[in-house]
Write a protein that holds these residues in place. Structure first.
Motif, PDB file in Angstrom:
ATOM      1  N   ILE A  32       0.815  -1.178   0.049  1.00  0.00           N
ATOM      2  CA  ILE A  32       0.153   0.088   0.072  1.00  0.00           C
ATOM      3  C   ILE A  32       0.770   1.313  -0.094  1.00  0.00           C
ATOM      4  O   ILE A  32       0.575   2.222  -0.686  1.00  0.00           O
ATOM      5  CB  ILE A  32      -0.989  -0.029   1.266  1.00  0.00           C
ATOM      6  CG1 ILE A  32      -2.057  -1.216   1.369  1.00  0.00           C
ATOM      7  CG2 ILE A  32      -1.742   1.209   1.547  1.00  0.00           C
ATOM      8  CD1 ILE A  32      -2.972  -1.402   2.179  1.00  0.00           C
ATOM      9  N   ILE A  33       1.984   1.082   0.838  1.00  0.00           N
ATOM     10  CA  ILE A  33       2.926   2.363   0.700  1.00  0.00           C
ATOM     11  C   ILE A  33       3.551   2.443  -0.633  1.00  0.00           C
ATOM     12  O   ILE A  33       3.728   3.565  -0.885  1.00  0.00           O
ATOM     13  CB  ILE A  33       3.931   2.183   1.826  1.00  0.00           C
ATOM     14  CG1 ILE A  33       3.461   1.882   3.130  1.00  0.00           C
ATOM     15  CG2 ILE A  33       4.967   3.239   1.886  1.00  0.00           C
ATOM     16  CD1 ILE A  33       4.235   1.654   4.402  1.00  0.00           C
ATOM     17  N   MET A  53       2.163   1.595  -3.374  1.00  0.00           N
ATOM     18  CA  MET A  53       1.227   1.989  -4.212  1.00  0.00           C
ATOM     19  C   MET A  53       0.855   3.511  -4.353  1.00  0.00           C
ATOM     20  O   MET A  53       0.511   4.275  -5.398  1.00  0.00           O
ATOM     21  CB  MET A  53      -0.080   1.088  -4.044  1.00  0.00           C
ATOM     22  CG  MET A  53      -1.108   1.686  -5.307  1.00  0.00           C
ATOM     23  SD  MET A  53      -2.317   0.263  -4.968  1.00  0.00           S
ATOM     24  CE  MET A  53      -3.023   0.780  -3.363  1.00  0.00           C
ATOM     25  N   ASN A  54       0.955   4.115  -3.069  1.00  0.00           N
ATOM     26  CA  ASN A  54       0.661   5.454  -2.964  1.00  0.00           C
ATOM     27  C   ASN A  54       1.583   6.454  -2.863  1.00  0.00           C
ATOM     28  O   ASN A  54       1.636   7.714  -2.456  1.00  0.00           O
ATOM     29  CB  ASN A  54      -0.014   5.583  -1.581  1.00  0.00           C
ATOM     30  CG  ASN A  54      -1.544   4.820  -1.627  1.00  0.00           C
ATOM     31  OD1 ASN A  54      -2.337   5.668  -2.017  1.00  0.00           O
ATOM     32  ND2 ASN A  54      -1.404   3.622  -1.111  1.00  0.00           N
ATOM     33  N   MET A  55       2.995   5.935  -3.287  1.00  0.00           N
ATOM     34  CA  MET A  55       4.156   6.930  -3.048  1.00  0.00           C
ATOM     35  C   MET A  55       4.086   7.831  -4.288  1.00  0.00           C
ATOM     36  O   MET A  55       4.251   9.077  -3.905  1.00  0.00           O
ATOM     37  CB  MET A  55       5.178   5.940  -3.220  1.00  0.00           C
ATOM     38  CG  MET A  55       5.810   5.127  -2.189  1.00  0.00           C
ATOM     39  SD  MET A  55       6.452   6.439  -0.913  1.00  0.00           S
ATOM     40  CE  MET A  55       8.000   6.779  -1.835  1.00  0.00           C
ATOM     41  N   ASN A  56       3.447   7.612  -5.283  1.00  0.00           N
ATOM     42  CA  ASN A  56       3.625   8.162  -6.480  1.00  0.00           C
ATOM     43  C   ASN A  56       2.154   8.976  -6.986  1.00  0.00           C
ATOM     44  O   ASN A  56       1.698   9.281  -7.926  1.00  0.00           O
ATOM     45  CB  ASN A  56       4.005   7.828  -8.018  1.00  0.00           C
ATOM     46  CG  ASN A  56       5.335   7.100  -7.716  1.00  0.00           C
ATOM     47  OD1 ASN A  56       6.193   7.721  -7.161  1.00  0.00           O
ATOM     48  ND2 ASN A  56       5.732   5.869  -8.069  1.00  0.00           N
ATOM     49  N   TYR A  57       1.166   8.780  -5.912  1.00  0.00           N
ATOM     50  CA  TYR A  57      -0.063   9.519  -6.078  1.00  0.00           C
ATOM     51  C   TYR A  57      -0.122  10.746  -6.080  1.00  0.00           C
ATOM     52  O   TYR A  57       0.302  11.633  -5.376  1.00  0.00           O
ATOM     53  CB  TYR A  57      -0.871   8.990  -4.742  1.00  0.00           C
ATOM     54  CG  TYR A  57      -2.394   9.384  -4.940  1.00  0.00           C
ATOM     55  CD1 TYR A  57      -3.375   8.808  -5.737  1.00  0.00           C
ATOM     56  CD2 TYR A  57      -2.818  10.628  -4.084  1.00  0.00           C
ATOM     57  CE1 TYR A  57      -4.670   9.257  -5.770  1.00  0.00           C
ATOM     58  CE2 TYR A  57      -4.008  11.052  -4.338  1.00  0.00           C
ATOM     59  CZ  TYR A  57      -5.094  10.389  -5.372  1.00  0.00           C
ATOM     60  OH  TYR A  57      -6.439  10.866  -4.967  1.00  0.00           O
ATOM     61  N   GLY A  58      -0.932  11.451  -7.323  1.00  0.00           N
ATOM     62  CA  GLY A  58      -1.108  12.618  -7.329  1.00  0.00           C
ATOM     63  C   GLY A  58       0.108  13.374  -8.266  1.00  0.00           C
ATOM     64  O   GLY A  58       0.131  14.486  -8.506  1.00  0.00           O
TER      65      GLY A  58
END
Length: 891
Positions: free
Chosen positions: A174-175, A177-182
């Motif tokens: 999960i970390i 996957m959300n590292m490059n969010y936005g």
């Protein structure tokens, strides 16, 4: 003829029917389909639908109608029950029954009763459905009632034992996957885009080609972002990189002068937080203070406090280097300022501080603080000695420098230095006393004599001389030295402070010099005290010394007080109590002997001495003490004779005790003597003799209630119930307020089978002695003994109402409850009588009988009380076993 114009023609906005009464049967809104409505003001206040119908009026109304004046209008005559209207003719009026007619007419409440019965049949109450079960409760036995379980927590297990909140760590996926969010990218993945499911739609190729799937996809958007060739994230490498960056930052803040870091790597974050409170205020305040101090420095650059304040301000603001620059600039401009050099040394590291302190002592060679600071900066003892020797060359009269130098030397070198020190600082008492401690006895006497010559106004030199003589065994010289010290100080116009000398006496006692301590107190105890205040002041001084644990001083004060007030009983009592609490057995006996010799007329001192010897198994000396008391006092008193008889009884000398009782009745007759003699005969089994003594005592002292108690119990043992009843009754007539007489009378009637008579006696006792907890307790226990538990509960309820704060009653009430009700009753008892010993012991017994987990929930004091009661009960059981074993061995 005038023509009338309708109002509606004049005013078009006003309807012609406004202000006119409504027609008969008109219902508002009926044209719109409404059937009519009523408001709260029309029907009156709300009523419970379960209320019974109201009864009709009995008799005529004041208006002459058959209905109430406040009710609705009466119905027509055909609706009445009788069918006939009431005749209100004056001839039909009767003075007894009014217009209602004859007394034998139809009952007007019959209809109301019928309505009530009908209502109860149609809508019975809930409690009526359980009436048969309530009647069956009368058949429930006590055991069945106690077996009913206590209502517990009926919630399910999940609610009763709620689990603590759990926190699950977030997975690495999960970390990652959300590292490059936005984030944004300049390329579009071939597997992402805008896709439409419609067959007739269009396909758009944005940077992909014909095979790229893009378009609009219903019902949502699917957007993928790809920033690299791999989707794996190595958190270990990230942690290593973070540590490497932190190491680089710590290396950058290292000190460039010494090469040593000024930051603690382990406490780096804590040190960062410590910077915040150092600023001490708002940033604007710091700027304003900086401007003001700058103006002061420019106006008067040779003003040291301005430079010091500026450096301290910068230090608190976190600018250490700026503070160092300012303080050094101030030292250059004001070289003779000791304060500036001290702060400069403090702000700089140790190596730089040595250079600064060297310049400082050159600029201020007479500064003791700078030389001491220079010595402190040195690490080696030899270097410290060198610095102090140079300092003493510059300032030979400094006591502080001499003390610092002496502390670094061994005893022999210290003695040599002190010899030189007393020459340079002849007015320093510390130097003289230190030199005297290092010298031999003969040389110490010479040193102290020289010290008295140089400092004739210091009392400590005289005290040191007194202690010196005491340590050498010259006890006779101590008193002379202290007395001479007092005269010498007075001759040199020195004010003698009594409190200071008393503190010096405590110091002498702590120094293991009791003779010096006693001499000081004897010489100053009367100083500045008026004759009428001496006894009070001296006793107060003794109490203060006792609080300081200065027992030698206390004995010295009491010795002076006894010498001055040898006939005062209060002084002797205070001295005896002190020796009993803090002294040894010999000290206690010595003070009692001295008291008996000084004030032989005080009988208590003889008795205390005899008891002390008797307790320590010195029977013969105790007898001799009492015999000497008889001879000294010249008469035989009641207390002395009874004490002598008690000694003979304890030693099984019954004949000698009987002779002493006969002598006491002849020479010191009193009700107490007769009672003790009767009790003695009763214990030996001589019931007739005990009865005779009681009757003789009653003839002489009929108001002494204890003799009635003894007589009644003797007669009970002789099986003379009527005589015992008469004895108790006579005692109650003379002393109706003595509760034991009532209790013994009730128990006598109970043992004789007169239950009703005993209950009546208890009632009389409670009426004559209201709000007495002992009588109420006896009433409750009496009902329990005779098998009336309901009466016992009723008595207990009344007792707790009348004696609400009685611990005895609450303790008894706890054990009267069943196993399930004792907990609640004990809590109520602890609220009412929190510190009562009876309640505490009862609660402790209750906690002791319960499991550990239960009593800890009930009360925080349960654990220690439980242990105490358990130990106490265990010891009692062991003692009982020992007693049974002893009796068995005797048999």
């Amino acid at each position: 003829m005038a023509t009338t114009i309708p109002g509606s023609l004049v005013n078009k906005t006003k309807k012609f029917f406004m202000g006119m009464p409504a027609p008969t049967g008109y219902v508002p809104g009926v044209g719109r389909g409404a059937t009519g409505f009523t408001t709260r003001s029309d029907i009156g206040p709300a009523r419970d639908p379960t209320e019974l119908p109201e009864a009709g009026p009995v008799g005529p109304s004041p208006q002459g109608g058959g209905a109430s004046s406040s009710g609705p209008p009466p119905k027509r005559a055909r609706d009445n029950d009788d069918g006939d209207g009431e005749d209100l003719n004056e001839a039909n009026y009767d003075e007894f029954s009014g217009y209602s007619g004859s007394l034998f007419a139809k009952d007007p409440e019959k209809k109301y009763k019928e309505l009530v019965e009908k209502f109860h049949k149609e809508r019975p109450k809930i409690q009526q459905g359980f009436s048969d079960l309530k009647r069956q409760l009368a058949e429930v036995t006590e055991d069945e009632w106690q077996a009913i379980p206590e209502v517990g927590d009926m919630r399910n297990k999940a609610k009763r034992n709620a689990r603590a909140e759990k926190f699950t760590p977030v997975p690495d996926s999960i970390i990652a996957m959300n590292m490059n969010y936005g984030q944004m990218t300049n390329s579009i993945d071939v597997n992402s885009g805008l896709t439409t499911p419609f067959s007739s739609g269009f396909m758009s190729t944005l940077g992909g080609g014909a095979a790229a799937k893009s378009g609009i996809m219903t019902p949502g958007w699917k957007t993928g972002v790809q920033t690299g060739t791999s989707t794996d994230l190595d958190l270990v490498k990230i942690g290593q990189a973070r540590n490497k960056i932190m190491d680089m930052q710590l290396t950058q803040v290292s000190d460039s002068v010494t090469g040593q870091t000024v930051v603690d790597p382990k406490g780096y974050l804590t040190d960062l937080q410590s910077i915040i409170p150092q600023m001490g205020g708002d940033l604007q305040d710091i700027k304003k203070a900086r401007m003001l101090l700058k103006s002061v420095r420019e106006t008067n650059p040779r003003h040291p406090p301005a430079w010091v304040a500026s450096a301290v301000l910068e230090e608190q603001a976190g600018k250490l280097q700026t503070a160092r620059n300012l303080i050094m600039e101030g030292c250059d401009k004001v070289k003779n300022s000791e304060e500036l050099w001290i702060h400069a040394i403090r702000l700089h590291p140790a190596d730089v501080g040595k250079t600064i302190v060297a310049n400082a002592v050159r600029s201020c060679p007479q500064s003791v603080r700078l030389w001491c600071k220079a010595s402190d900066l040195e690490q080696d003892v030899k270097d410290k000695k060198k610095v102090l020797r140079k300092a003493l060359e510059q300032i030979p009269s400094s006591v502080k420098l001499w003390k610092a130098a002496v502390e670094l030397e061994d005893p022999e070198e210290a003695r040599i230095l002190l010899t030189r020190a007393v020459e340079c600082c002849s007015s320093s008492t510390e130097m003289w006393l230190a030199l005297a401690r290092l010298e031999t006895y003969e040389n110490a006497r010479k040193v102290l004599n020289k010290a008295r010559v140089h400092i004739p106004t210091d009392r400590h030199i005289w005290f040191a001389a007194a202690r010196l003589e005491e340590t050498r065994g010259q006890k006779d010289m101590v008193e002379k030295i202290v007395s001479k010290a007092l005269n010498s100080l007075k001759a040199n116009q020195v004010e003698i402070n009594r409190d200071q000398w008393l503190k010096d006496a405590i110091d002498a006692e702590m120094a293991k010099c009791p003779i010096t301590c006693q001499s000081i107190i004897q010489n100053v105890i009367s100083l500045g005290v008026e004759d009428e205040d001496k006894r009070t002041t001296w006793l107060l001084d003794a109490e203060n010394f006792e609080k300081e644990n200065a027992f030698i001083c206390v004995r010295a004060v009491y010795a002076a007080a006894i010498k001055e007030f040898s006939r005062k009983k209060s002084v002797w009592d205070a001295a005896i109590n002190f020796e009993r609490e803090h002294g040894s057995l010999d000290d206690h006996e010595a003070i009692l002997l001295k008291a008996c010799e000084t004030v032989p007329e005080v009988e208590n001192y003889w008795l205390m001495l005899a008891k002390l010897r008797f307790v320590n198994k010195r029977i013969k000396e105790a007898r001799d003490t009492l015999r000497l008391a008889f001879e000294t006092q010249g008469h035989q008193s009641e207390k002395t004779l009874l004490a002598a008889a008690k000694i003979e009884i304890e030693t099984d000398e019954f004949e000698r005790a009987r002779e002493l009782f006969n002598k006491a009745r002849e020479h010191a007759p009193s009700a107490r003597v007769w009672m003790k003699n009767a009790h003695f005969e009763w214990c030996l089994g001589n019931l007739e003799e005990a009865k005779r003594l009681c009757e003789e005592c009653i003839e002489k002292y009929d108001d002494f209630y204890k003799i009635y108690l003894v007589l009644g119990q003797v007669l009970e043992e002789m099986r003379d119930v009527d005589g015992a009843r008469m004895a108790y009754t006579r005692g109650i007539r003379k002393c109706h307020g003595v509760i034991p007489l009532w209790i013994l009378l009730v128990r006598l009637e109970e043992s004789a089978g007169q239950i009703v008579k005993a209950r009546v006696d208890l009632e009389k006792a409670r009426l004559r002695n209201p709000k007495n907890e002992d009588l109420w307790l006896e009433s409750v226990r009496f009902e329990q003994r005779v098998g009336c538990p309901e009466m016992a509960k009723e008595r207990m309820s009344r007792a707790l109402q009348e004696c609400e704060g009685s611990g005895k009653l609450w303790a008894e009430a706890i054990w009267m409850e069943g196993p399930h009700g004792r907990r609640a009753k004990s809590i109520d008892a602890l609220k009412k009588c929190e510190h009562n010993p009876h309640v505490l012991i009862a609660a402790a017994r209750l906690f002791w009988r319960r499991p550990k987990s239960r009593h800890q929930e009930m009360c925080p004091i349960g654990a220690p009380l439980r242990r105490f009661v358990a130990v106490d009960c265990q010891e009692s059981d062991e003692l009982a076993k020992d007693d049974r074993g002893d009796s068995g061995s005797d048999d």
